[in-house]
Motif scaffolding. Sequence first.
Motif, mmCIF file in Angstrom:
data_model
loop_
_atom_site.group_PDB
_atom_site.id
_atom_site.type_symbol
_atom_site.label_atom_id
_atom_site.label_comp_id
_atom_site.label_asym_id
_atom_site.label_seq_id
_atom_site.Cartn_x
_atom_site.Cartn_y
_atom_site.Cartn_z
ATOM 1 N N ASP A 45 4.440 3.369 -3.999
ATOM 2 C CA ASP A 45 3.298 4.294 -4.016
ATOM 3 C C ASP A 45 1.980 3.634 -4.408
ATOM 4 N N ASN A 46 2.021 2.465 -5.034
ATOM 5 C CA ASN A 46 0.786 1.804 -5.451
ATOM 6 C C ASN A 46 0.189 0.936 -4.341
ATOM 7 N N ARG A 47 0.825 0.886 -3.188
ATOM 8 C CA ARG A 47 0.449 -0.067 -2.143
ATOM 9 C C ARG A 47 -0.657 0.410 -1.203
ATOM 10 N N GLY A 48 -0.769 1.690 -0.987
ATOM 11 C CA GLY A 48 -1.686 2.155 0.043
ATOM 12 C C GLY A 48 -1.084 1.911 1.413
ATOM 13 N N ASP A 49 -1.881 2.041 2.443
ATOM 14 C CA ASP A 49 -1.389 1.941 3.823
ATOM 15 C C ASP A 49 -1.289 0.513 4.343
ATOM 16 N N TYR A 50 -1.924 -0.452 3.685
ATOM 17 C CA TYR A 50 -2.067 -1.766 4.308
ATOM 18 C C TYR A 50 -1.377 -2.913 3.573
ATOM 19 N N TYR A 51 -0.946 -2.707 2.363
ATOM 20 C CA TYR A 51 -0.225 -3.752 1.641
ATOM 21 C C TYR A 51 1.253 -3.644 2.017
ATOM 22 N N PRO A 52 1.949 -4.751 2.196
ATOM 23 C CA PRO A 52 3.365 -4.677 2.592
ATOM 24 C C PRO A 52 4.189 -3.806 1.633
ATOM 25 N N ILE A 94 -3.912 -4.395 -14.280
ATOM 26 C CA ILE A 94 -4.354 -3.410 -13.301
ATOM 27 C C ILE A 94 -4.122 -3.858 -11.861
ATOM 28 N N GLY A 95 -3.714 -5.102 -11.661
ATOM 29 C CA GLY A 95 -3.470 -5.559 -10.298
ATOM 30 C C GLY A 95 -3.098 -7.020 -10.254
ATOM 31 N N GLN A 96 -3.122 -7.538 -9.045
ATOM 32 C CA GLN A 96 -2.787 -8.944 -8.829
ATOM 33 C C GLN A 96 -3.570 -9.468 -7.646
ATOM 34 N N ILE A 97 -3.780 -10.772 -7.646
ATOM 35 C CA ILE A 97 -4.372 -11.468 -6.512
ATOM 36 C C ILE A 97 -3.566 -12.742 -6.323
ATOM 37 N N TYR A 156 -4.281 -9.251 -2.232
ATOM 38 C CA TYR A 156 -4.606 -8.597 -3.496
ATOM 39 C C TYR A 156 -4.089 -7.174 -3.495
ATOM 40 N N LEU A 157 -3.917 -6.651 -4.705
ATOM 41 C CA LEU A 157 -3.446 -5.278 -4.876
ATOM 42 C C LEU A 157 -3.890 -4.769 -6.239
ATOM 43 N N LEU A 158 -4.615 -3.661 -6.243
ATOM 44 C CA LEU A 158 -4.885 -2.950 -7.493
ATOM 45 C C LEU A 158 -3.839 -1.850 -7.590
ATOM 46 N N TYR A 159 -3.099 -1.830 -8.681
ATOM 47 C CA TYR A 159 -1.980 -0.919 -8.806
ATOM 48 C C TYR A 159 -2.413 0.545 -8.912
ATOM 49 N N ASP A 160 -3.466 0.816 -9.645
ATOM 50 C CA ASP A 160 -3.916 2.183 -9.907
ATOM 51 C C ASP A 160 -5.086 2.518 -8.984
ATOM 52 N N GLN A 161 -4.933 3.587 -8.206
ATOM 53 C CA GLN A 161 -6.003 3.965 -7.276
ATOM 54 C C GLN A 161 -7.314 4.274 -7.999
#
Length: 135
Positions: free
Chosen positions: A28-35, A71-74, A90-95
């Motif tokens: 659920d933290n990925r959004g539409d574009y992160y694997p 809060i995320g990773q790069i 990159y991915l920010l976990y919290d929208q």
Amino acid sequence: MLKGTSFHLRLITEADLPVFAEQMRTIDNRGDYYPHMVVSPVAIRKQFERNGYWDEKSGILLIVGDAGAIIGQIEFFEVVDYWSAFEISYLLYDQAERGKGIVTESVSLLVRYLFENTTVNRLQLAIHPENVPSL
């Protein structure tokens, strides 16, 4: 550690593994574009024990807010082995953290670090055309 205006980027520590593993299991933290692949806690620990998620061909830095929360990773990783190039992800976990410029600044910090401290000649982002924030 790479310092941003309201966060910093740092290597993963053993103490971070439970939080990191939980985020890697959470789709659920990925959004539409992160694997949307899920990584097991066992695989996460093995990779950490192998190289701490950092070597000359790839690396993950955690994005940590000033209050100390992850809060995320790069990350960067080798695209192909026949040229000196990395892709950045990159991915920010919290929208709620998205849209604040954190990723833009994180990318700038990592790009500067890689060009100043490695022999990489090319960096790239693979962005879906409909991913407007990343474009």
